[in-house]
Design a protein around this motif. Sequence first.
Motif, mmCIF file in Angstrom:
data_model
loop_
_atom_site.group_PDB
_atom_site.id
_atom_site.type_symbol
_atom_site.label_atom_id
_atom_site.label_comp_id
_atom_site.label_asym_id
_atom_site.label_seq_id
_atom_site.Cartn_x
_atom_site.Cartn_y
_atom_site.Cartn_z
ATOM 1 N N THR A 30 41.491 45.010 39.387
ATOM 2 C CA THR A 30 41.460 44.636 37.973
ATOM 3 C C THR A 30 40.642 43.365 37.830
ATOM 4 O O THR A 30 40.581 42.534 38.743
ATOM 5 N N ALA A 31 40.003 43.221 36.665
ATOM 6 C CA ALA A 31 39.129 42.076 36.423
ATOM 7 C C ALA A 31 39.424 41.482 35.053
ATOM 8 O O ALA A 31 39.559 42.220 34.067
ATOM 9 N N ASN A 32 39.532 40.144 34.999
ATOM 10 C CA ASN A 32 39.664 39.509 33.694
ATOM 11 C C ASN A 32 38.292 39.466 33.015
ATOM 12 O O ASN A 32 37.298 39.944 33.578
ATOM 13 N N THR A 33 38.223 38.880 31.838
ATOM 14 C CA THR A 33 36.977 38.915 31.062
ATOM 15 C C THR A 33 35.813 38.289 31.820
ATOM 16 O O THR A 33 34.707 38.837 31.866
ATOM 17 N N GLU A 34 36.037 37.146 32.449
ATOM 18 C CA GLU A 34 34.960 36.457 33.164
ATOM 19 C C GLU A 34 34.562 37.224 34.423
ATOM 20 O O GLU A 34 33.383 37.353 34.742
ATOM 21 N N GLN A 35 35.538 37.733 35.154
ATOM 22 C CA GLN A 35 35.230 38.540 36.332
ATOM 23 C C GLN A 35 34.436 39.781 35.954
ATOM 24 O O GLN A 35 33.489 40.160 36.643
ATOM 25 N N SER A 174 45.929 45.621 27.597
ATOM 26 C CA SER A 174 45.820 44.621 28.654
ATOM 27 C C SER A 174 44.540 43.820 28.485
ATOM 28 O O SER A 174 43.534 44.326 27.985
ATOM 29 N N SER A 175 44.591 42.560 28.901
ATOM 30 C CA SER A 175 43.383 41.731 28.893
ATOM 31 C C SER A 175 42.495 42.040 30.091
ATOM 32 O O SER A 175 41.361 41.577 30.173
ATOM 33 N N GLN A 176 43.013 42.848 31.022
ATOM 34 C CA GLN A 176 42.294 43.176 32.248
ATOM 35 C C GLN A 176 41.480 44.470 32.086
ATOM 36 O O GLN A 176 41.855 45.366 31.338
ATOM 37 N N SER A 177 40.382 44.547 32.807
ATOM 38 C CA SER A 177 39.616 45.782 32.913
ATOM 39 C C SER A 177 39.973 46.456 34.235
ATOM 40 O O SER A 177 40.178 45.779 35.250
ATOM 41 N N LEU A 178 40.049 47.774 34.216
ATOM 42 C CA LEU A 178 40.286 48.541 35.442
ATOM 43 C C LEU A 178 38.947 48.785 36.126
ATOM 44 O O LEU A 178 37.995 49.248 35.496
ATOM 45 N N VAL A 179 38.890 48.465 37.411
ATOM 46 C CA VAL A 179 37.671 48.672 38.193
ATOM 47 C C VAL A 179 37.987 49.684 39.287
ATOM 48 O O VAL A 179 38.956 49.525 40.037
ATOM 49 N N LEU A 199 30.008 47.722 50.533
ATOM 50 C CA LEU A 199 29.704 47.352 49.157
ATOM 51 C C LEU A 199 30.892 46.643 48.514
ATOM 52 O O LEU A 199 30.713 45.650 47.790
ATOM 53 N N ALA A 200 32.094 47.111 48.792
ATOM 54 C CA ALA A 200 33.292 46.446 48.271
ATOM 55 C C ALA A 200 33.380 45.017 48.790
ATOM 56 O O ALA A 200 33.760 44.096 48.063
ATOM 57 N N GLU A 201 33.012 44.831 50.048
ATOM 58 C CA GLU A 201 33.027 43.485 50.641
ATOM 59 C C GLU A 201 31.984 42.586 49.979
ATOM 60 O O GLU A 201 32.218 41.398 49.760
ATOM 61 N N THR A 202 30.831 43.164 49.616
ATOM 62 C CA THR A 202 29.785 42.410 48.927
ATOM 63 C C THR A 202 30.283 41.878 47.588
ATOM 64 O O THR A 202 29.902 40.779 47.159
ATOM 65 N N LEU A 203 31.166 42.631 46.934
ATOM 66 C CA LEU A 203 31.683 42.231 45.623
ATOM 67 C C LEU A 203 32.894 41.312 45.710
ATOM 68 O O LEU A 203 33.371 40.816 44.694
ATOM 69 N N ARG A 204 33.394 41.081 46.934
ATOM 70 C CA ARG A 204 34.646 40.325 47.103
ATOM 71 C C ARG A 204 34.632 38.928 46.487
ATOM 72 O O ARG A 204 35.682 38.476 45.993
ATOM 73 N N PRO A 205 33.503 38.198 46.452
ATOM 74 C CA PRO A 205 33.552 36.897 45.771
ATOM 75 C C PRO A 205 33.945 36.994 44.299
ATOM 76 O O PRO A 205 34.436 36.026 43.722
ATOM 77 N N ILE A 206 33.747 38.176 43.698
ATOM 78 C CA ILE A 206 34.076 38.360 42.288
ATOM 79 C C ILE A 206 35.409 39.081 42.126
ATOM 80 O O ILE A 206 36.255 38.685 41.323
ATOM 81 N N ILE A 207 35.605 40.155 42.888
ATOM 82 C CA ILE A 207 36.796 40.984 42.747
ATOM 83 C C ILE A 207 37.185 41.562 44.098
ATOM 84 O O ILE A 207 36.321 41.891 44.915
#
Length: 220
Positions: A30-35, A174-179, A199-207
């Motif tokens: 899940t990601a908040n608005t900024e994420q 919810s304020s969260q987005s489903l990823v 690829l999931a590991e590449t995105l880890r700094p964000i989510i």
Amino acid sequence: MMFPMMGHMGQPGLPPKPSLNIQECLLVGTANTEQARQLHARLEGLSDRPPEQDDCFKTFYTMKTTSNNVKLSLVRKERPAEKGKIGAVELLLMEYLGTIDTQVHDKLAVRTVVRSYVSSNSNPIKFLTDLGFKHDYESVIKGKRYRNKKIEISIRKIYKVPRQGEFNSAIDISSQSLVEMTMPVQSVADPSIADMLALAETLRPIIKLEKYDITRMKEK
């Protein structure tokens, strides 16, 4: 599971493609608005084609069996009127997402997926009712879908429809987005799974995208 008038919506004027009955790997988060904003920007650079708008209305139907509940959905896309039509007949996506198996791989989940386009004049709702399905609930989905080779990443906001058919009154739940990150595979021994995990590991700094955990997802 047999669906009426199976087919896949292609480009306008082209005949439908065969339906999809696949096994796919799944990672969720899940990601908040900024994420979500950062994730959209990052995936713009990582995708090998332009993103697709992923807005739709979903109506879910459930059939109770002796062992579990079978759930599938009818999906109507928000798109220009001339698309998704065969003449004056609308195409609806019938989608079945099977039980998520978290035991077959230590880092991701696997599920069976059946997707097929059906024409509105084939009366798919009566077809489902005759099989024993009952209307369950409805949602409005808004988001985008990105692709990198076989891997698909969707970022979606889910809105609850308070009463049947009242899509214009959908409520933000919810304020969260489903990823979700998904990829079709022949088996969990597929070597391309390593690409998905990378690829999931590449995105880890964000989510942090993880194996599906029903308890954790309910908490979120």
